[in-house]
Each structure stands twice: as C-alpha cells, then as structure tokens.
Design a protein around this motif. Sequence first.
Motif, PDB file in Angstrom:
ATOM      1  N   GLN A  36       9.866  14.428   5.418  1.00 22.49           N
ATOM      2  CA  GLN A  36      11.060  15.076   6.053  1.00 22.49           C
ATOM      3  C   GLN A  36      10.999  16.536   6.154  1.00 22.49           C
ATOM      4  O   GLN A  36      11.487  17.226   7.393  1.00 22.49           O
ATOM      5  CB  GLN A  36      12.343  14.501   5.416  1.00 22.49           C
ATOM      6  N   ARG A  37      10.577  17.356   5.510  1.00 25.26           N
ATOM      7  CA  ARG A  37      10.263  18.579   5.519  1.00 25.26           C
ATOM      8  C   ARG A  37       9.320  19.011   6.687  1.00 25.26           C
ATOM      9  O   ARG A  37       9.431  20.032   7.554  1.00 25.26           O
ATOM     10  CB  ARG A  37       9.698  19.315   4.166  1.00 25.26           C
ATOM     11  N   VAL A  85      16.553  13.068  14.006  1.00 30.31           N
ATOM     12  CA  VAL A  85      15.809  14.296  14.237  1.00 30.31           C
ATOM     13  C   VAL A  85      16.253  14.970  15.564  1.00 30.31           C
ATOM     14  O   VAL A  85      16.495  14.347  16.782  1.00 30.31           O
ATOM     15  CB  VAL A  85      14.345  14.133  14.475  1.00 30.31           C
ATOM     16  N   GLU A 142      11.027  18.271  10.156  1.00 30.01           N
ATOM     17  CA  GLU A 142      11.755  19.221  10.369  1.00 30.01           C
ATOM     18  C   GLU A 142      11.118  20.236  11.005  1.00 30.01           C
ATOM     19  O   GLU A 142      11.552  21.000  12.113  1.00 30.01           O
ATOM     20  CB  GLU A 142      12.588  19.987   9.029  1.00 30.01           C
ATOM     21  N   ALA A 178      10.433  19.101  14.478  1.00 24.45           N
ATOM     22  CA  ALA A 178      11.540  19.071  15.328  1.00 24.45           C
ATOM     23  C   ALA A 178      11.849  20.576  15.731  1.00 24.45           C
ATOM     24  O   ALA A 178      12.429  20.597  16.925  1.00 24.45           O
ATOM     25  CB  ALA A 178      12.613  18.644  14.354  1.00 24.45           C
ATOM     26  N   ALA A 179      11.453  21.525  15.127  1.00 21.11           N
ATOM     27  CA  ALA A 179      11.619  22.855  15.593  1.00 21.11           C
ATOM     28  C   ALA A 179      10.547  23.401  16.492  1.00 21.11           C
ATOM     29  O   ALA A 179      10.818  24.603  16.904  1.00 21.11           O
ATOM     30  CB  ALA A 179      11.752  23.664  14.539  1.00 21.11           C
TER      31      ALA A 179
END
Length: 404
Positions: free
Chosen positions: A133-134, A241, A137, A140-141
């Motif tokens: 999940q990190r 997300v 993230e 996603a950025a």
Amino acid sequence: MAVKRILLGVTGGIAAYKSAELVRLLKKSGHEVRVVMTRGAEAFVTPLTFQALSGEPVRTSLLDPEAESGMGHIELAKWADQVVIAPASADFIARLAQGMADDLLTTLCCATEAPIAVAPAMNQAMWSNRRTQRNIELLAADAQVTLWGPDQGAQACGDVGPGRMLEPAVLFDLISGATQGPLAGRRVVITAGPTREPIDPVRYISNHSSGKMGYALASAARMAGANVILVSGPVSIEAPVGVEVRGVTTAQEMLEYASGAVDEGCDLFIATAAVADYRPDSCAGDKIKKTDEGMSLSLVRNPDTLAAIAARADAPFTVGFAAETRDVEHYALDKLTRKKLNMIVANDVSAPGLGFNSDSNAVTAFWPQGREAIGPDTKVAIAQRLIALIGEHLESKAGAAGTL
C-alpha cells in the motif's frame, strides 16, 4: 475511436493468461500492440502466444544483443502512446514505485513519456500488506501513472478479497478512453455505506449496507478522470486510490458533509449511501439497562441528503440509488420523479447473492427518457458501466445547454 500504439507489459501472475484476451480485443479494434514480458510472466504464458495474437515479436530481455544494437528499449519507449502493465505483480509495483530499471519493463517505464496504467493482480493479503500500500500511494502521487483496479472477489488461491486484475473487457474500455475519460476534469461527490443513529453509547440503529457499491463507483469515477470526494458511513473497506474519503456516522453528518463537498464545486452527485430514515429523538447518556420485558423508542425523521442536494438552485447532475424488496420499478420511478433526479439506479436486495454485503449485484438505471439493465455482474464491473452511462448523459446535458 482513435487508434493507439499500446505497449503491454505482462508480469508474473496467474492473471497473465487474461492478458492474451486483452491483446486480442485491442488488435480487433485496430490498435497496434507490442508486448514486453518479464521472466516471471514467461512461467505462466509463452511469448509465442502473445506474438501470434499481436503479430509482433515479443521482447523479454533488456540485454538482448540483437534488439539492443539499435537501442531497442529507447525505441519502444518512444513508440508507445500508452503503456499498460497487466497484470502488475506486487514485485513489479514495488520496483516501479522506487524508480528501478533492473529489467526491460521497468527500464521502459523509466524511459517513456507516455502515460502508464497499472492493473494490479495479486493475493488479497499481498494487496493489503502495508508495504504494498505504501508503494501504491507513491504511484498514486505520480502524475504519469494511473491505477486501474484491482477488482474484488474469488482468487485462484481460494482467498476472497481485493487483488483480482480487472477483466480484459474492462481494461479494453479503459485503454480505449484513456486519453480522455468520460468524466475527465469533472468534480464528483459520492455517498456510500450505512449511517448509524445512536440509541445510547453502545447501541445504534443501522442497516446492512457494506458500502461496496459506492466505493466501486468512486474508484470507477476516479479511473474515468474525475476528482472524487467520497462521503462514507462506517465501513470496513480501504479507501480507493486517488479518492478523498470523508468519514461520517449519522444521517445528519452525511447531509452536512455532502452539502459541504458540493459547495466546493460539483458536477455530479451520486447517492449510494443507505441513510437511515429515522433516528431516536434522544440518545441516552449512559447504557440503557434491561429493566422491563419491552422497550419503546421514539423516532424522528432524518434529513434526506439526496433530496436536499437535488433541490439546490445549483444542483449538480444527481443520481440516486433505490434498494427495494418488491415493486422495484414502481418505487424507483416514483423516487426519480418525486425527488427531481436526473437518474436513479434500482436493485432488488431480496435477490439471493446480490446487493447488500455481496461482491455482485444486478441493477437497472432509470432516467426520464429510458432505462438500462446492468448485471448480474461484479459491483466493480457494474460501477464501470454506470460511470460510462452517466458520462454519456452528462455530455448530452452539456451539449443541450450549449445550444440554448
């Protein structure tokens, strides 16, 4: 539909067999497709399969002397209009998130200026792992990267949960519209999940809504290019997300937060939340003890978030949901007219295996001039179709307004 040059990256995972069908769909529609496979992918599907379907040689190695004599990886990186990684394993996602270039596929992703779409596929425990999940993230950025999925449901290992790769037909639709999704640039507010109306500090009135349909719609809207705010009641689902989640508990909070989100600017409002119609007229300060054989509650009407948003002078395109156990069409059409909605999506929650707490559903979308039945299918697939349908109506409404 514009023809595109699609660079498909296939990584190691059982879902790799589905990528063959994706290549077939893309070629059938006239797209150019070139395939790059990792070593892990070759353990599941042979390069010859993709070569036969794409009509192009399949690249598997960064250090291929023949291909690299002309800097082949740079040529491929420049050739692509769209890079799609399907399936994307946890290992590949980790390496991509860290900017590694230790094989041909990650090197291409570092070298290309084309948009990169990642379709995760892995066991549900691997998807939920905090390290994965990190990495998600981080991606996603990244403005160059879009995450497509994953879906939820039964997995090859026997587990059930998030981690399935989106179906080839869904990925095909996303690829075909990747440069301009049906909600590109739109601001969308979605409500999801149940509300809880407190009786005392330990008890409350609620319902069986899991929030899965609303969360699937939020994810689909985000993948369609929208900026999404999800106003959510209490659920046990990870935030989609790229979606901003604002948590609420009661119906009154649902109205307050949804209205506030619409105030910030909203083109589309979708109300999937199962908001409690009534609440106790007061909440006891301490736990109510058992003293008599019976107990009476005095209930008062809760505010109607959907009706309130639809009645605004600046009302966005408003879509409601109707979960019914009988006379589904009658109640849905009445709600559509009475609340002055642009569209309503109705389903029979008494149908076995569909609706509340299920990964599947079957719905019918109604609007003043028509209807469309969708499913039975997964809630993710239904959400994709609903967002496409809503996008069509938004465009029609915008076109009509432009002719006035």
